[in-house]
Design a protein around this motif. Structure first.
Motif, PDB file in Angstrom:
ATOM      1  N   UNK A 200      26.630  27.680  16.926  1.00 15.96           N
ATOM      2  CA  UNK A 200      27.220  27.672  15.594  1.00 15.96           C
ATOM      3  C   UNK A 200      26.933  28.981  14.857  1.00 15.96           C
ATOM      4  N   UNK A 201      25.660  29.426  14.910  1.00 11.62           N
ATOM      5  CA  UNK A 201      25.273  30.671  14.247  1.00 11.62           C
ATOM      6  C   UNK A 201      25.922  31.880  14.904  1.00 11.62           C
ATOM      7  N   UNK A 202      26.041  31.845  16.231  1.00 14.87           N
ATOM      8  CA  UNK A 202      26.633  32.963  16.965  1.00 14.87           C
ATOM      9  C   UNK A 202      28.119  33.109  16.638  1.00 14.87           C
ATOM     10  N   UNK A 203      28.838  32.013  16.626  1.00 16.97           N
ATOM     11  CA  UNK A 203      30.273  32.071  16.331  1.00 16.97           C
ATOM     12  C   UNK A 203      30.536  32.474  14.884  1.00 16.97           C
ATOM     13  N   UNK A 204      29.645  32.079  13.996  1.00 18.75           N
ATOM     14  CA  UNK A 204      29.792  32.439  12.592  1.00 18.75           C
ATOM     15  C   UNK A 204      29.557  33.928  12.374  1.00 18.75           C
ATOM     16  N   UNK A 205      28.553  34.486  13.054  1.00 19.69           N
ATOM     17  CA  UNK A 205      28.192  35.890  12.833  1.00 19.69           C
ATOM     18  C   UNK A 205      28.985  36.855  13.715  1.00 19.69           C
ATOM     19  N   UNK A 206      29.489  36.373  14.857  1.00 16.66           N
ATOM     20  CA  UNK A 206      30.272  37.224  15.771  1.00 16.66           C
ATOM     21  C   UNK A 206      31.564  36.489  16.122  1.00 16.66           C
ATOM     22  N   UNK A 207      32.509  36.409  15.180  1.00 14.43           N
ATOM     23  CA  UNK A 207      33.725  35.613  15.403  1.00 14.43           C
ATOM     24  C   UNK A 207      34.622  36.134  16.520  1.00 14.43           C
ATOM     25  N   UNK A 208      34.460  37.398  16.922  1.00  5.70           N
ATOM     26  CA  UNK A 208      35.328  37.959  17.962  1.00  5.70           C
ATOM     27  C   UNK A 208      34.766  37.789  19.367  1.00  5.70           C
ATOM     28  N   UNK A 209      33.670  37.053  19.526  1.00  2.00           N
ATOM     29  CA  UNK A 209      33.094  36.868  20.853  1.00  2.00           C
ATOM     30  C   UNK A 209      34.035  36.023  21.703  1.00  2.00           C
ATOM     31  N   UNK A 210      34.192  36.404  22.974  1.00  2.00           N
ATOM     32  CA  UNK A 210      35.070  35.687  23.897  1.00  2.00           C
ATOM     33  C   UNK A 210      34.221  34.850  24.836  1.00  2.00           C
ATOM     34  N   UNK A 211      34.410  33.539  24.756  1.00  2.00           N
ATOM     35  CA  UNK A 211      33.568  32.608  25.497  1.00  2.00           C
ATOM     36  C   UNK A 211      34.237  32.204  26.811  1.00  2.00           C
ATOM     37  N   UNK A 212      34.304  33.149  27.742  1.00  2.00           N
ATOM     38  CA  UNK A 212      34.836  32.855  29.072  1.00  2.00           C
ATOM     39  C   UNK A 212      34.077  33.663  30.112  1.00  2.00           C
ATOM     40  N   UNK A 213      34.293  33.330  31.359  1.00  2.00           N
ATOM     41  CA  UNK A 213      33.506  33.905  32.449  1.00  2.00           C
ATOM     42  C   UNK A 213      33.754  35.393  32.648  1.00  2.00           C
ATOM     43  N   UNK A 214      34.877  35.893  32.171  1.00  2.00           N
ATOM     44  CA  UNK A 214      35.184  37.310  32.345  1.00  2.00           C
ATOM     45  C   UNK A 214      34.497  38.182  31.294  1.00  2.00           C
ATOM     46  N   UNK A 215      34.085  37.581  30.192  1.00  2.00           N
ATOM     47  CA  UNK A 215      33.556  38.376  29.086  1.00  2.00           C
ATOM     48  C   UNK A 215      32.141  38.008  28.665  1.00  2.00           C
TER      49      UNK A 215
END
Length: 390
Positions: A200-215
């Motif tokens: 929750x904290x990670x997505x809030x502070x880094x909204x452009x993070x890509x949560x997939x195996x390639x990234x």
């Protein structure tokens, strides 16, 4: 059945009260506010009957303290009735900001001091509470959980001492080794993780993070953090890597064998964001070395997620590594004391655990299952779905 349905159809064991020691007063206030909100919005049609006496209050915190004499000795005082109530005692054994005077000299409170104060409040209850529950987010002496030579087993001894004093349940978070609960097999011992709050904290502070195996890749900084990293990697659907520590067992420095090197096991991290997940940052030396090695292996951004941020050697090294680009974010929970300086750092993010703990206490007070709280997989999947859709 949802947790809300369970609470709706359950009667509290006894009126709930919170005895917060000075070490965690601010955090306890946040938990109390969530409890007040829960109880006022609980849809139960019976909450104003005699079985729900003391259910919907303006606050569940009671007045207690541990004053000290000039010699440094202390006593525990509970200044209001707790008779027949379900008492939750909260303590932060890692809060070194508090001080006391011994013959005119200023001492900072150590974990031993906080633990003694906890026992004083338990003793002050003198068997009048219906049930005593201890909330100790950072488990006292949890790093001394096993014997490698002729040495003491402090954590097991402390748990047995609390059991003998009449404590029914011990609630902690990310115990260094949860198997230490084997010391008290007939008492309640609940060990929770902060996986959902980290995400929750990670997505809030880094909204452009890509949560997939390639990234993205999840990293365990040592063998002890493997279970946390495996769960996090599986729920995110990404690869996992790990480091193992080579130590010099012929030397003991600061109570431990010094680390000679960190060796990496896993696939390439080149171009990927990495999440390092662990239970604590003590001095931070190991965590920073792991972050540097990952950047040397051409990782993109490095996010550090730990339940407890102790920072025993200060923040200078973290500041330096942030400026050099070795770390991008450091996320810790608010379960333990954090310095005002840390809270001001640009790279720091807080994972708020107050609402989570309030939900745990509410469930325990109703004697209902806490499985849905312990395993937040559904909540994490919902959060991931929401992030990917946005």
């Amino acid at each position: 059945m949802s947790n809300l349905d369970l609470l709706k159809n359950a009667i509290p064991v006894a009126p709930l009260q919170i005895a917060a020691l000075e070490s965690c007063k601010d955090f306890a206030n946040q938990v109390d506010q969530h409890l007040v909100h829960y109880r006022r919005t609980n849809p139960s049609e019976h909450k104003y009957t005699i079985d729900f006496k003391g259910y919907a209050l303006d606050s569940y915190l009671i007045n207690c303290e541990c004053p000290r004499f000039g010699s440094g000795e202390a006593k525990g005082k509970i200044k209001e009735s707790i008779r027949g109530n379900d008492l939750f005692i909260m303590v932060d054994v890692s809060n070194y900001s508090l001080t006391y005077t011994v013959s005119g000299h200023i001492n900072h409170m150590s974990p031993d001091d906080h633990y003694q104060d906890l026992k004083r409040i338990i003793a002050a209850a003198t068997g009048k509470a219906h049930r005593i529950n201890v909330i100790m987010p950072f488990l006292y002496e949890s790093r001394q959980h096993k014997r490698t030579s002729r040495e003491s087993l402090d954590c097991a001894l402390a748990l047995q001492e609390l059991r003998d004093m009449g404590v029914s349940n011990i609630i902690t978070f990310d115990a260094h080794d949860p198997r230490v609960q084997n010391a008290i097999p007939l008492r309640g011992f609940d060990n929770f993780s902060a996986s959902y709050q980290f995400l929750q904290a990670l997505l809030k502070s880094v909204p452009n993070i890509q949560l997939d195996n390639d990234h993205l890749m999840v990293i365990s900084p040592d063998e002890g953090a493997m279970n946390r990293a495996v769960y996090f990697a599986n729920i995110l659907g990404v690869d996992m890597g790990m480091f193992y520590k080579r130590r010099d067992y012929s030397i003991i420095e600061n109570g431990r064998n010094p680390i000679v090197a960190h060796e990496f096991l896993g696939t390439s991290v080149e171009g990927k964001d990495v999440i390092i997940i662990d239970d604590m940052i003590s001095s931070g030396e190991s965590m920073l070395d792991v972050a540097k090695q990952l950047k040397d292996k051409k990782a993109n951004r490095v996010f550090v997620c730990t339940t407890f941020g102790l920072f025993t050697d200060g923040l200078d090294k973290f500041d330096e590594y942030y400026e050099k680009g070795y770390i991008h974010k450091v996320i810790t929970t608010n379960l333990t004391y954090r310095t005002p300086e840390l809270l001001k750092r640009e790279y720091y993010e807080e994972a708020d655990m107050s609402k989570f703990l309030a939900s745990i206490m509410d469930s325990i007070n109703h004697d209902v299952s806490i499985e849905a709280i312990q395993t937040p997989t559904d909540k994490i999947n919902y959060l991931l779905s929401k992030h990917r859709n946005s």
